[in-house]
Design a protein around this motif. Structure first.
Motif, PDB file in Angstrom:
ATOM      1  N   GLN A 216      43.267  40.274  26.590  1.00  0.00           N
ATOM      2  CA  GLN A 216      42.705  41.590  26.892  1.00  0.00           C
ATOM      3  C   GLN A 216      43.113  42.010  28.300  1.00  0.00           C
ATOM      4  O   GLN A 216      42.859  41.299  29.272  1.00  0.00           O
ATOM      5  CB  GLN A 216      41.173  41.537  26.775  1.00  0.00           C
ATOM      6  N   ASP A 219      40.723  46.403  32.794  1.00  0.00           N
ATOM      7  CA  ASP A 219      40.365  47.827  32.822  1.00  0.00           C
ATOM      8  C   ASP A 219      39.382  48.021  33.971  1.00  0.00           C
ATOM      9  O   ASP A 219      38.188  47.734  33.848  1.00  0.00           O
ATOM     10  CB  ASP A 219      39.743  48.240  31.492  1.00  0.00           C
ATOM     11  N   GLU A 221      38.298  50.739  35.379  1.00  0.00           N
ATOM     12  CA  GLU A 221      37.302  51.793  35.195  1.00  0.00           C
ATOM     13  C   GLU A 221      36.086  51.281  34.424  1.00  0.00           C
ATOM     14  O   GLU A 221      34.954  51.670  34.700  1.00  0.00           O
ATOM     15  CB  GLU A 221      37.932  52.974  34.456  1.00  0.00           C
ATOM     16  N   ARG A 222      36.310  50.420  33.475  1.00  0.00           N
ATOM     17  CA  ARG A 222      35.205  49.872  32.671  1.00  0.00           C
ATOM     18  C   ARG A 222      34.754  48.509  33.174  1.00  0.00           C
ATOM     19  O   ARG A 222      33.934  47.846  32.530  1.00  0.00           O
ATOM     20  CB  ARG A 222      35.640  49.766  31.212  1.00  0.00           C
ATOM     21  N   ASN A 223      35.301  48.102  34.325  1.00  0.00           N
ATOM     22  CA  ASN A 223      34.927  46.829  34.957  1.00  0.00           C
ATOM     23  C   ASN A 223      35.170  45.651  34.001  1.00  0.00           C
ATOM     24  O   ASN A 223      34.319  44.781  33.816  1.00  0.00           O
ATOM     25  CB  ASN A 223      33.464  46.859  35.407  1.00  0.00           C
ATOM     26  N   ILE A 224      36.338  45.631  33.385  1.00  0.00           N
ATOM     27  CA  ILE A 224      36.718  44.568  32.456  1.00  0.00           C
ATOM     28  C   ILE A 224      37.862  43.781  33.074  1.00  0.00           C
ATOM     29  O   ILE A 224      38.881  44.360  33.474  1.00  0.00           O
ATOM     30  CB  ILE A 224      37.137  45.147  31.092  1.00  0.00           C
TER      31      ILE A 224
END
Length: 487
Positions: A216, A219, A221-224
């Motif tokens: 994965q 990201d 922006e999504r704190n991933i």
């Protein structure tokens, strides 16, 4: 943190290959990497199935793998062996070689993992596992195809695997297949009693799990964070339990012998009996319909052998019937060939013998107390007589001998009148204490005497086979009951 629970697993790795092949199928490098990508999903799904309620809380994995095993098999072996929780102990062996004597193993395996290239390779490990004392057809079984199957071959191979295990009375099976040209691992199975079925044949294949191990991307922006993750889909809950609570009133084929009081009837009709009534109650609750077939009487009284064609257990071994009743006795052959229930008579025989005769009544006066009680009581009488004789010698009251004092001591112990009147207070206090002892002894003796006289006493009852043989008893029964006399 809770302590991890161990799981007992018997794992069979069958396919042997040398890189760059998987089994006997040559693969190129991209396909090989794609095959290795499903290893994390294999371990994850195995943990799911092997941690079910039916899994044994032990730690054993028997893995059949050869020295020239493929990278794919080695990755699977390493994934189980390097589990940080160390829930599986790994033992390496080879399904193509005879197994050493394992009669010392008493626990049944609860899980199996079999790796095969195609369905034709499944027979060898099954033959070996059936010969082991750990064989358990009720265990969780996971079969993994080590080669990608095309859509045309996939359903045929999965159905063949399920049929092969079904022929060996194994129903709780899940088959892992890598979806063609993908890194998705699918799990297929069948539900024997789905839609009113009776486990007669494999009708529908059902997809119950999907798993993919992917990278994965991050990201922000999504704190991933970037990481390897499992992408899973589960469908098992759509179908319910594989072994249901109720069985759609399916027929239960039962072989039995006419053996009263367990089974009462004749060759054409079963009337009643202890085991018939018990089976009727069980099948009524499980919604099954028992169908009885009677075994020949000559076969039921003959010595039990391991013959699976014409022996006593032939109907069950050849799967002509599902269950066998009729006063069966557990023996080494049944324990080896069958999955027998724990005998409700606890592996013992109950012999009905006549009641013992009445014992002679003249001994009732003495059997009230045991030997040691009588000896202690007599010792107290003689000791007290010696003290009284010494007291009288000091006071010089009576010119008597020890025998006379012995009679006085006996009178005190029986709470009757005694001709002795000492003058000293200390001697009188001793006699008062001795008098209370006599009161208690006399009351105890008479109370026990009354109970013995009002309740008839019997001679020792015959309670063992040795006593029955010594008494001249004769025994008549089937030859297969002789094992009980050797214990």
């Amino acid at each position: 943190m809770p302590r991890p629970v161990s799981v007992c697993v018997v794992t069979v790795l069958l396919v042997v290959s040398v890189h760059p092949t998987v089994g006997d199928i040559p693969v190129d490098e991209p396909e090989h990497e794609q095959l290795l990508a499903v290893v994390p999903c294999i371990r994850r799904l195995c943990e799911k199935y092997f941690h079910s309620e039916r899994a044994m809380k032990g730690s054993l994995a028997i893995i059949n793998i050869k020295p020239d095993a493929s990278d794919f098999q080695q990755h699977i072996l390493r994934s189980f062996n390097e589990n940080p929780r160390h829930e599986l102990g790994v033992m390496v062996k080879d399904a193509s070689r005879p197994h050493w004597n394992a009669s010392h193993v008493t626990e049944k395996a609860k899980n199996y993992l079999m790796l095969i290239a195609d369905s034709s390779a499944l027979a060898a490990p099954i033959r070996q596992l059936r010969r082991l004392p750990t064989w358990n057809p009720l265990a969780q079984v996971v079969v993994l195809f080590t080669a990608e199957l095309t859509p045309l071959v996939f359903e045929i191979e999965v159905r063949n695997v399920l049929q092969e295990l079904f022929d060996n009375s194994v129903l709780n099976v899940n088959v892992m297949v890598q979806r063609y040209n993908t890194s998705i691992l699918e799990v297929w199975t069948w539900f024997p009693y789905e839609s009113g079925g009776c486990a007669d044949n494999i009708d529908r294949l059902r997809l119950v799990d999907e798993c993919e191990y992917i990278f994965q991307e991050a990201d922000l922006e999504r704190n991933i964070r970037a990481a390897w993750v499992f992408r899973e889909r589960h469908y098992f809950s759509d179908y319910g339990p594989k072994i249901p609570k109720y069985y759609n009133y399916c027929p239960l084929k039962v072989s039995t012998s006419i053996w009263e009081p367990f089974v009462v009837g004749n060759a054409s009709h079963i009337e009643k009996g202890l085991e018939v009534l018990m089976l009727d109650a069980i099948t009524a609750r499980m919604r099954l319909v028992p169908v009885f077939s009677v075994i020949e009487s000559a076969l039921t009284t003959a010595r039990i052998t391991a013959d699976n064609q014409t022996g006593l257990y032939a109907d069950v071994l050849q799967r002509r019937t599902d269950l066998m009743i009729g006063g069966l006795h557990e023996n080494p052959i049944s324990r080896k060939l069958l999955s027998a229930t724990i005998p409700y008579y606890q592996d013992d025989l109950t012999w009905c013998v006549p009641t013992a005769r009445h014992a002679p009544k003249w001994l009732n006066v003495f059997i009230i107390f045991n030997v040691w009680t009588w000896l202690i009581a007599m010792g107290i009488i003689f000791a007290a007589a010696g003290l009284l004789y010494r007291f009288n010698y000091v006071e010089q009251l009576y010119r008597v001998n020890y025998t006379w004092m012995l009679l006085q001591s006996l009178a005190f112990s029986l709470s009757v009148y005694a001709h002795y009147w000492p003058k000293r207070v200390s001697i009188r206090l001793f006699l008062i204490g001795y008098m209370f002892y006599g009161l208690h002894w006399n009351a105890a003796y008479h109370s026990f005497l009354i109970s013995v006289l009002t309740r008839p006493r019997y001679e020792p009852q015959i309670a063992t086979i040795q006593q029955a043989i010594q008494a001249g008893f004769g025994f008549v029964g089937a030859e297969n009951t002789l094992g009980h006399f050797d214990k």
